[in-house]
Design an enzyme around this catalytic site. Structure first.
Site, PDB file in Angstrom:
ATOM      1  N   HIS A  34     111.650 -91.848  43.478  1.00 26.56           N
ATOM      2  CA  HIS A  34     110.873 -93.064  43.230  1.00 26.56           C
ATOM      3  C   HIS A  34     109.387 -92.736  43.107  1.00 26.56           C
ATOM      4  CE1 HIS A  34     108.999 -96.904  44.876  1.00 26.56           C
ATOM      5  NE2 HIS A  34     109.720 -97.358  43.875  1.00 26.56           N
ATOM      6  N   HIS A  76     101.989 -97.886  38.672  1.00 21.90           N
ATOM      7  CA  HIS A  76     102.862 -98.932  39.205  1.00 21.90           C
ATOM      8  C   HIS A  76     102.335-100.325  38.925  1.00 21.90           C
ATOM      9  CE1 HIS A  76     104.338-101.734  42.347  1.00 21.90           C
ATOM     10  NE2 HIS A  76     105.483-101.127  42.111  1.00 21.90           N
TER      11      HIS A  76
HETATM   12  O1  G3P Z   1     112.173 -99.481  39.960  1.00 25.38           O
HETATM   13  C1  G3P Z   1     112.767 -99.511  41.229  1.00 25.38           C
HETATM   14  C2  G3P Z   1     111.703 -99.889  42.119  1.00 25.38           C
HETATM   15  O2  G3P Z   1     110.688 -98.960  41.833  1.00 25.38           O
HETATM   16  C3  G3P Z   1     111.205-101.268  41.862  1.00 25.38           C
HETATM   17  O3  G3P Z   1     110.165-101.552  42.623  1.00 25.38           O
HETATM   18  O4  G3P Z   1     107.851-102.089  42.802  1.00 25.38           O
HETATM   19  O5  G3P Z   1     108.568 -99.797  43.352  1.00 25.38           O
HETATM   20  O6  G3P Z   1     108.493-100.547  40.997  1.00 25.38           O
HETATM   21  P1  G3P Z   1     108.701-100.955  42.424  1.00 25.38           P
HETATM   22 CA    CA Z   2     109.567 -98.859  39.723  1.00 24.91          CA
END
Ligand code: G3P
Ligand code: CA
Length: 321
Positions: A34, A76
């Site tokens: 992530h 992000h």
């Molecule tokens: O894309 C999966 C997860 O990353 C979604 O949440 O806010 O971390 O992009 P975010």
């Molecule tokens: Ca994401």
């Protein structure tokens, strides 16, 4: 909002079905790095992606936003405030709401910024030692494809298109640009990429209007976050899941959502993979240790994978390294 999970998650852990210790095939579980190896290095930097690649995960995640000169960068937020020093470098470029928007800057300007850790008061990478740049999507792809060659791997990418409705309002078609870059690097002709998005109509457009063959992944938010105009309560129904299955390969719920609904059953009945977000060693549900948390996710709920800031830890848990 997503940080106030602890109580919910404790309930989730204790209400889940008993851990199953048989018929495990961990080789098929999908581990997603992530925002790169974001537990160790500032999120969405090339060093964080290189480190994630060394963990031999299945997919590495970049989030995408657009620049003033129509380039895709990895970030992000649509704003630059939380992870860069934009206030120091361009003090006069904020909008009337006080925020600095990536879309108001060219790629060349954005390259002048330093990226640092989002979680300032944490044990993560110190901001004063952080001298990393914002990568473009193309730089990211070239890094991953280069490492795949030099390390003899076939690690995939799972880009998330951020806030397509905002981009359209700003006159930028982030969807078409994303597909063009993916095609430039051959991802329209292999199965090494998955496109994720919170906005349902964007995914439907990619599948039905733009006729892309790239796998799609429906992210599920809580309506209260106002992430997009999509009604996630409607998606979290048997009918909603049936509809998702007409265009998507899988769903990415926020993991506390698994406790309230029969999401796993509805999703698996429709042959959808379930890969929740986000496993964080430094933000575990209260009263639950890491082993218990991952056990319940993988062998209680039987999720198909997980997004993790600490993907090396998940790989070890699954005994894949
Ligand atoms: O894309 C999966 C997860 O990353 C979604 O949440 O806010 O971390 O992009 P975010
Ligand atoms: Ca994401």
């Amino acid at each position: 909002m997503r940080k106030t999970l602890s109580t919910l998650c404790l309930i989730l852990m204790t209400s889940c079905a008993a851990t199953k210790l048989f018929n495990r095939d961990d080789s098929k579980k999908i581990v997603v790095a992530h925002r790169g190896a974001s537990g160790y290095l500032p999120e969405h930097t090339l060093v964080a992606y290189a480190m994630a690649h060394s963990f031999n995960v299945d997919y590495i995640e970049p989030d995408l936003v657009m620049t003033k000169d129509n380039q895709l960068i990895i970030m992000h937020d649509i704003h630059l405030d939380k992870t860069t020093n934009v206030k120091e470098v361009f003090p006069n470029r904020k909008r009337s709401d006080g925020m600095f928007y990536a879309i108001d800057f060219t790629l060349k300007e954005l390259k002048k910024l330093k990226v640092s850790e989002r979680l300032k008061d944490s044990k993560r990478f110190p901001s004063d030692l952080s001298h990393f740049q914002i990568p473009s999507f193309e730089e990211f792809i070239e890094l991953i494809q280069g490492l795949n060659k030099s390390r003899q791997k076939s690690i995939g990418i799972i880009p998330e298109i951020k806030d397509p409705e905002f981009h359209i309002k700003e006159g930028k078609d982030i969807v078409v640009k994303t597909l063009a870059v993916l095609a430039k690097y051959g991802y329209d002709k292999n199965d090494q990429a998955i496109i994720q998005c919170f906005h349902q109509n964007t995914l439907k457009r990619i599948k039905f209007q733009l006729k892309s063959k790239i796998k799609l992944f429906q992210l599920i938010a809580d309506n209260s976050w106002k992430e997009t105009s999509t009604d996630y309560n409607r998606l979290l129904t048997p009918e909603g899941m049936q509809e998702i299955a007409t265009y998507a390969y899988g769903i990415g719920p926020w993991y506390p959502q698994l406790k309230d609904q029969a999401i796993m059953t509805w999703a698996h009945n429709n042959k959808l993979k379930v890969i929740p977000y986000t496993h964080r060693l430094d933000d575990l549900p209260s009263g639950v240790n890491n082993e218990e948390f991952l056990n319940e996710l993988f062998y209680g709920y039987e999720v198909d994978g997980v997004f993790s800031d600490f993907s090396d830890n998940v790989m070890r848990f699954l005994k894949r390294n």
